[in-house]
Design a protein around this motif. Structure first.
Motif, short mmCIF file in Angstrom:
data_model
loop_
_atom_site.label_atom_id
_atom_site.label_comp_id
_atom_site.label_asym_id
_atom_site.label_seq_id
_atom_site.Cartn_x
_atom_site.Cartn_y
_atom_site.Cartn_z
N UNK A 61 0.85 -1.17 0.00
CA UNK A 61 0.00 0.00 0.00
C UNK A 61 0.90 1.23 0.00
N UNK A 62 0.73 2.07 -1.02
CA UNK A 62 1.58 3.24 -1.22
C UNK A 62 0.79 4.49 -0.82
N UNK A 63 1.40 5.33 0.00
CA UNK A 63 0.73 6.53 0.52
C UNK A 63 1.62 7.76 0.42
N UNK A 64 1.01 8.93 0.25
CA UNK A 64 1.63 10.21 0.61
C UNK A 64 1.27 10.43 2.07
N UNK A 65 2.16 11.04 2.84
CA UNK A 65 1.86 11.34 4.24
C UNK A 65 2.68 12.55 4.68
N UNK A 66 2.34 13.05 5.85
CA UNK A 66 3.09 14.17 6.43
C UNK A 66 4.37 13.69 7.12
N UNK A 67 4.39 12.41 7.54
CA UNK A 67 5.56 11.88 8.22
C UNK A 67 5.50 10.35 8.25
N UNK A 68 6.56 9.73 8.78
CA UNK A 68 6.61 8.27 8.85
C UNK A 68 5.56 7.72 9.82
N UNK A 88 3.84 8.29 -10.53
CA UNK A 88 3.08 9.48 -10.13
C UNK A 88 3.06 10.40 -11.33
N UNK A 89 1.87 10.74 -11.87
CA UNK A 89 1.82 11.56 -13.07
C UNK A 89 2.38 12.97 -12.84
N UNK A 90 2.93 13.60 -13.89
CA UNK A 90 3.42 14.97 -13.76
C UNK A 90 2.30 15.89 -13.29
N UNK A 91 2.70 16.99 -12.66
CA UNK A 91 1.79 18.02 -12.17
C UNK A 91 0.95 17.57 -10.98
N UNK A 92 1.39 16.51 -10.27
CA UNK A 92 0.69 16.09 -9.06
C UNK A 92 1.07 17.05 -7.93
N UNK A 93 0.08 17.75 -7.34
CA UNK A 93 0.40 18.70 -6.26
C UNK A 93 1.00 17.99 -5.05
N UNK A 94 2.07 18.55 -4.50
CA UNK A 94 2.70 17.97 -3.32
C UNK A 94 1.89 18.28 -2.06
N UNK A 95 1.16 19.39 -2.10
CA UNK A 95 0.33 19.76 -0.95
C UNK A 95 1.16 19.86 0.31
N UNK A 96 0.63 19.32 1.40
CA UNK A 96 1.33 19.36 2.68
C UNK A 96 2.14 18.10 2.94
N UNK A 97 2.17 17.18 1.97
CA UNK A 97 2.86 15.91 2.17
C UNK A 97 4.37 16.09 2.13
N UNK A 98 5.05 15.26 2.91
CA UNK A 98 6.51 15.34 2.95
C UNK A 98 7.20 13.99 2.78
N UNK A 99 6.43 12.88 2.79
CA UNK A 99 7.03 11.56 2.64
C UNK A 99 6.15 10.66 1.79
N UNK A 100 6.76 9.61 1.26
CA UNK A 100 6.04 8.48 0.68
C UNK A 100 6.23 7.33 1.65
N UNK A 101 5.12 6.72 2.08
CA UNK A 101 5.16 5.54 2.95
C UNK A 101 4.67 4.34 2.16
N UNK A 102 5.37 3.21 2.33
CA UNK A 102 4.90 1.96 1.73
C UNK A 102 4.75 0.93 2.83
#
Length: 164
Positions: A61-68, A88-102
């Motif tokens: 399961x792949x997620x954007x998240x604010x932290x680990x 991840x397609x181009x122009x995907x907003x990063x928003x407030x996310x800072x990590x990718x969690x798997x």
């Protein structure tokens, strides 16, 4: 784990911490080189390698998240165990996310502790754009265009100039 003979028990045991045991079920070599050079946007492929121990793992399961710690996790994908990347397609907003969690997952439960990688927003924008028209005819242009290179050049492979 202690060994024991008929005479005595071993004084120095071998051990495995719960954290080390959990790492065996996590994906490895997590990588995400952002190929979208716009500020505050991402694009590119997240890649990883298979966990050291598969056991009953059936998916990732792949997620954007604010932290680990999974703060504000947003699921990107649920992938089968034989898939080792997610685009991840181009122009995907990063928003407030800072990590990718798997997270790895079995039929019963998702692993609580994910493998994680910090997001790096590879923004590369030219500055100081200038043009001096040296063509004296009306409705015609001629001359050079100048700009300063972006501070971050690692993923820049070309410049494209457009008239608009």
């Amino acid at each position: 784990v202690y060994t024991k003979s008929a005479l005595t028990e071993q004084t120095t045991p071998d051990f495995l911490s719960f954290a080390d045991a959990a790492k065996a079920f996590m994906v490895n070599d997590l990588d995400f080189p952002d190929q979208d050079l716009d500020a505050s946007e991402l694009g590119g492929t997240i890649t990883w390698t298979i966990p050291k121990t598969i056991g009953f793992i059936i998916s990732y399961n792949v997620y954007f998240a604010n932290d680990i710690n999974q703060t504000n996790e947003s699921m990107l994908a649920n992938l089968s165990i034989d898939v080792f990347s997610w685009f991840i397609p181009p122009d995907t907003p990063i928003g407030e996310y800072s990590v990718v969690n798997i997270h790895t997952a079995s039929v019963l439960v998702e692993m609580r502790t994910p493998a994680s990688i910090d997001l790096f927003d590879a923004a590369s924008t030219v500055a100081g754009l200038s043009f001096v028209d040296k063509d004296l005819d009306a409705a015609e242009l001629g001359g050079g265009v100048w700009w300063r290179e972006p501070e971050y050049m690692e993923r820049v492979i070309a410049y494209r100039v457009y008239l608009a």
